[in-house]
Design a protein around this motif. Structure first.
Motif, PDB file in Angstrom:
ATOM      1  N   ILE A 150       0.839  -1.350   0.078  1.00 14.06           N
ATOM      2  CA  ILE A 150      -0.075  -0.006  -0.111  1.00 14.06           C
ATOM      3  C   ILE A 150       0.727   1.164   0.044  1.00 14.06           C
ATOM      4  CG2 ILE A 150      -1.720   1.338   1.470  1.00 14.06           C
ATOM      5  CD1 ILE A 150      -3.001  -1.287   2.068  1.00 14.06           C
ATOM      6  N   LEU A 151       1.991   1.528   0.982  1.00 14.41           N
ATOM      7  CA  LEU A 151       2.755   2.349   0.931  1.00 14.41           C
ATOM      8  C   LEU A 151       3.392   2.686  -0.468  1.00 14.41           C
ATOM      9  CD1 LEU A 151       4.320   2.278   4.627  1.00 14.41           C
ATOM     10  CD2 LEU A 151       2.313   3.440   3.785  1.00 14.41           C
ATOM     11  N   VAL A 152       4.046   1.497  -0.939  1.00 15.87           N
ATOM     12  CA  VAL A 152       4.552   1.798  -2.172  1.00 15.87           C
ATOM     13  C   VAL A 152       3.660   2.282  -3.284  1.00 15.87           C
ATOM     14  CG1 VAL A 152       5.959   0.121  -4.204  1.00 15.87           C
ATOM     15  CG2 VAL A 152       6.408   0.014  -1.541  1.00 15.87           C
ATOM     16  N   GLY A 153       2.674   1.796  -3.340  1.00 19.14           N
ATOM     17  CA  GLY A 153       1.656   1.962  -4.304  1.00 19.14           C
ATOM     18  C   GLY A 153       1.202   3.580  -4.247  1.00 19.14           C
ATOM     19  N   ILE A 154       0.879   3.980  -3.189  1.00 20.46           N
ATOM     20  CA  ILE A 154       0.502   5.184  -2.850  1.00 20.46           C
ATOM     21  C   ILE A 154       1.576   6.275  -3.053  1.00 20.46           C
ATOM     22  CG2 ILE A 154      -0.167   6.909  -1.300  1.00 20.46           C
ATOM     23  CD1 ILE A 154      -1.864   4.572   0.264  1.00 20.46           C
TER      24      ILE A 154
END
Length: 350
Positions: free
Chosen positions: A235-239
């Protein structure tokens, strides 16, 4: 005279599960409502201009990170409770002995509410074969489970509204049903690995369901611990990637290669880019949000998202343990073709 020891009381969520669910829902709603002003306040505290590239990227990151995590926690908790009704054993029982066609529809529909991903492909495949479930029906389930899952639908609903979520649901189910049915018509059972075809069949059965509401709440909390604990780095990487696209990637560039007026083969390119990637709905949806905000065509973006979630090289490596190369190639080719056609047709009609 000694006073008898008082037995320890159970935690109050176990004693009052209905009240726990009500208070948890209210707290979730209050936090959700505070996300936007909180993100704006955080950007205002920093020495950056809100209208700058960096300011826009930071606001995107500060707002979407807790929003996606909050949606994920809420959905995974609820679906953890629902999934207590749909164990792998019960899923096999529901599908075993059904005729093709109807069984493909049932298998794809069950994939929505079952918490299985491509990492579960090998044990699920073996269990389905042992239960006597047809090969095409098994593929309908294995396509639907990762692609049309509750996390993807909830995040799409929260970020884009019910129309986009319903569109994704209908397209994903159509691909899962038709691709599974097509594979079933090709009669490719001979391309299972020999040890899989020679396994003894078993008659699946399900014990009586004795779980209480407290047990189901515990199942929801365990799902949050297990699933959110695994996917939050994605999630953090995607965001972060989405924030970079939102803040710095020129809109004209994305419109040129993924916009509504882009050449028809842009959908094929999006699918080819998506297949080698390995992430899940929670990781790719923030990227999808940023691409759409920059003017990318919805059909192209949805095709990209479907290819990332439903097809991946790691999945092919895992499936190689039970399938021969020709069947894996057929599976990938049929699903990828369906995704491309959906993207092209949708871009043409909308």
């Amino acid at each position: 005279m000694d006073t008898p020891a008082t037995p320890n009381k159970a935690p109050w969520p176990q004693r009052q599960p209905h009240l726990f669910l009500l208070l948890a829902a209210l707290l979730w709603a209050l936090i959700y409502q505070a996300l936007d002003p909180t993100a704006e306040a955080l950007v205002a505290l920093l020495p950056v201009e809100r209208t700058s590239h960096l300011g826009g990227a930071l606001q995107f990151f500060f707002y979407d990170t807790p929003k996606v995590l909050l949606l994920l926690i809420g959905v995974v908790f609820v679906m953890g409770m629902v999934n207590s009704y749909f164990t792998p054993e019960r899923t096999r029982v529901l599908l075993a002995g059904r005729s093709e066609g109807l069984a493909n529809v049932m298998a794809a529909s069950l994939g929505i509410v079952t918490p299985f991903c491509s990492c579960s492909a090998v044990p699920l495949f073996i269990g389905f074969v042992q239960a006597g479930i047809p090969l095409g029906v098994t593929f309908s389930f294995l396509i639907s489970a990762p692609m049309v899952n509750e996390v993807a639908l909830a995040l799409l609903f929260g970020l884009f509204g019910w129309k986009i979520a319903a569109l994704y649901l209908s397209l994903g189910l159509s691909i899962a049903i038709l691709a599974g049915w097509t594979i079933g018509r090709l009669r490719m059972e001979a391309h299972l690995e020999d040890w899989v075809r020679e396994m003894p069949r078993f008659q699946a059965s399900v014990d009586a369901d004795t779980l209480t509401l407290t047990d189901r709440i515990d199942a929801g909390r365990n799902s949050v611990r297990e699933i959110v604990g695994k996917v939050w780095p994605y999630i953090l990487v995607g965001i972060a990637v989405g924030a970079g696209i939102h803040g710095w990637v020129p809109q004209d560039f994305l419109v040129q290669i993924m916009g509504k007026d882009a050449p028809w083969w842009s959908v094929i390119l999006a699918v080819l880019i998506g297949v080698p990637m390995y992430t899940n709905a929670a990781g790719v949806i923030p990227i999808v949000q940023a691409l759409l905000a920059k003017g990318a065509a919805l059909g192209t973006v949805l095709a990209f998202m479907m290819s990332v979630i439903a097809l991946s090289l790691p999945e092919a490596i895992i499936l190689r343990k039970v399938l021969k190369v020709r069947l894996i190639a057929t599976f990938f080719g049929i699903v990828a073709t369906g995704i491309v056609l959906v993207g092209i047709i949708f871009n043409t009609l909308v």
